[in-house]
Design a protein around this motif. Structure first.
Motif, PDB file in Angstrom:
ATOM      1  N   SER A 191      -8.246   0.981   1.555  1.00  0.00           N
ATOM      2  CA  SER A 191      -7.649   2.235   1.987  1.00  0.00           C
ATOM      3  C   SER A 191      -7.455   2.160   3.497  1.00  0.00           C
ATOM      4  O   SER A 191      -8.317   1.657   4.211  1.00  0.00           O
TER       5      SER A 191
ATOM      6  N   MET B   5       0.865  -1.178   0.000  1.00  0.00           N
ATOM      7  CA  MET B   5       0.000   0.000   0.000  1.00  0.00           C
ATOM      8  C   MET B   5       0.900   1.226   0.000  1.00  0.00           C
ATOM      9  O   MET B   5       1.730   1.393   0.874  1.00  0.00           O
ATOM     10  N   LEU B   6       0.742   2.058  -0.966  1.00  0.00           N
ATOM     11  CA  LEU B   6       1.576   3.248  -1.061  1.00  0.00           C
ATOM     12  C   LEU B   6       0.876   4.445  -0.452  1.00  0.00           C
ATOM     13  O   LEU B   6      -0.348   4.537  -0.448  1.00  0.00           O
ATOM     14  N   LEU B   7       1.679   5.342   0.055  1.00  0.00           N
ATOM     15  CA  LEU B   7       1.166   6.600   0.569  1.00  0.00           C
ATOM     16  C   LEU B   7       0.812   7.444  -0.650  1.00  0.00           C
ATOM     17  O   LEU B   7       1.623   8.191  -1.169  1.00  0.00           O
ATOM     18  N   THR B   8      -0.411   7.251  -1.135  1.00  0.00           N
ATOM     19  CA  THR B   8      -0.782   7.864  -2.408  1.00  0.00           C
ATOM     20  C   THR B   8      -1.736   9.020  -2.274  1.00  0.00           C
ATOM     21  O   THR B   8      -1.777   9.882  -3.141  1.00  0.00           O
TER      22      THR B   8
ATOM     23  N   ASP C 216      -0.724  13.033   3.065  1.00  0.00           N
ATOM     24  CA  ASP C 216       0.151  13.096   4.229  1.00  0.00           C
ATOM     25  C   ASP C 216       0.102  14.540   4.694  1.00  0.00           C
ATOM     26  O   ASP C 216       0.543  15.439   3.982  1.00  0.00           O
TER      27      ASP C 216
ATOM     28  N   LEU D 211      -2.374  10.335   7.638  1.00  0.00           N
ATOM     29  CA  LEU D 211      -1.820   9.605   6.505  1.00  0.00           C
ATOM     30  C   LEU D 211      -2.928   8.765   5.878  1.00  0.00           C
ATOM     31  O   LEU D 211      -3.791   8.236   6.583  1.00  0.00           O
TER      32      LEU D 211
ATOM     33  N   THR E 110       1.723  -1.233   4.361  1.00  0.00           N
ATOM     34  CA  THR E 110       1.906   0.148   3.938  1.00  0.00           C
ATOM     35  C   THR E 110       3.363   0.412   3.614  1.00  0.00           C
ATOM     36  O   THR E 110       4.244  -0.372   3.963  1.00  0.00           O
ATOM     37  N   ASP E 111       3.584   1.516   2.980  1.00  0.00           N
ATOM     38  CA  ASP E 111       4.918   2.007   2.737  1.00  0.00           C
ATOM     39  C   ASP E 111       5.533   2.380   4.089  1.00  0.00           C
ATOM     40  O   ASP E 111       4.829   2.617   5.065  1.00  0.00           O
TER      41      ASP E 111
ATOM     42  N   ARG F  85       5.698   0.758   9.625  1.00  0.00           N
ATOM     43  CA  ARG F  85       4.716   0.434   8.600  1.00  0.00           C
ATOM     44  C   ARG F  85       3.608  -0.369   9.245  1.00  0.00           C
ATOM     45  O   ARG F  85       3.773  -0.898  10.341  1.00  0.00           O
TER      46      ARG F  85
ATOM     47  N   PHE G 248      -3.201   5.553   3.043  1.00  0.00           N
ATOM     48  CA  PHE G 248      -2.534   4.580   2.190  1.00  0.00           C
ATOM     49  C   PHE G 248      -3.603   3.890   1.350  1.00  0.00           C
ATOM     50  O   PHE G 248      -4.675   3.543   1.857  1.00  0.00           O
ATOM     51  N   ASP G 249      -3.309   3.669   0.077  1.00  0.00           N
ATOM     52  CA  ASP G 249      -4.262   3.014  -0.813  1.00  0.00           C
ATOM     53  C   ASP G 249      -3.608   1.863  -1.552  1.00  0.00           C
ATOM     54  O   ASP G 249      -2.426   1.922  -1.910  1.00  0.00           O
TER      55      ASP G 249
END
Length: 150
Positions: A80, A46-49, A52, A72, A145-146, A133, A74-75
């Motif tokens: 999500s 899951m990236l912090l997309t 933030d 934050l 998550t990232d 993470r 994350f998706d």
């Protein structure tokens, strides 16, 4: 007659056998390390997309400095994780809401875990300093998550 006439002979042969086993060819060691890196290939990252609060350019510098909570989002594919980090701990929600479990991880391993409630909410204690993470296990799938420094 017995193959090993004494304990000394047996110990010498065992020592030789272990010495041979310790001499692993470098190609085998490289292949083992490469295989180990693929151990979590099925875990979706899951990236912090989405968001933030520390990086939000819309916040004035003074307002950003006054923030007591970091938000934050994350998706990943269909999931999500929304998180708010304060000195008191981490509060978050997995959306869409589903049953599961969340773990807080550091580079040395899991620190704390919590079950998701019926609405997908979870609470964790204060995070340790350094990168962390979250690993979420929901409906038989695992996502992580990232890494973020909180």
């Amino acid at each position: 007659m017995d193959r090993w006439e004494s304990d000394e002979v047996l110990l010498r042969e065992l020592t030789e056998a272990l010495a041979e086993a310790a001499a692993v060819p470098p190609a085998f060691a490289r292949a083992a390390r490469a295989a180990y890196t693929w151990r979590t290939v099925d875990v979706e990252l899951m990236l912090l997309t989405s968001y933030d609060s520390v990086l939000d350019a819309g916040l004035a510098d003074r307002a950003r400095a006054a923030l007591t909570a970091r938000q934050l989002v994350f998706d990943a594919e269909g999931i999500s994780v929304q998180v708010e980090v304060t000195e008191a701990g981490i509060a978050g929600q997995v959306l869409p809401a589903r049953s599961g479990r969340v773990e807080l991880l550091t580079a040395t391993g899991p620190v704390e875990a919590a079950e998701l409630d019926a609405l997908g909410f979870f609470l964790l204690g204060p995070p340790p300093s350094g990168p962390v993470r979250l690993r979420c296990e929901v409906d038989g799938s695992t996502v992580v998550t990232d890494w973020v420094c909180v």
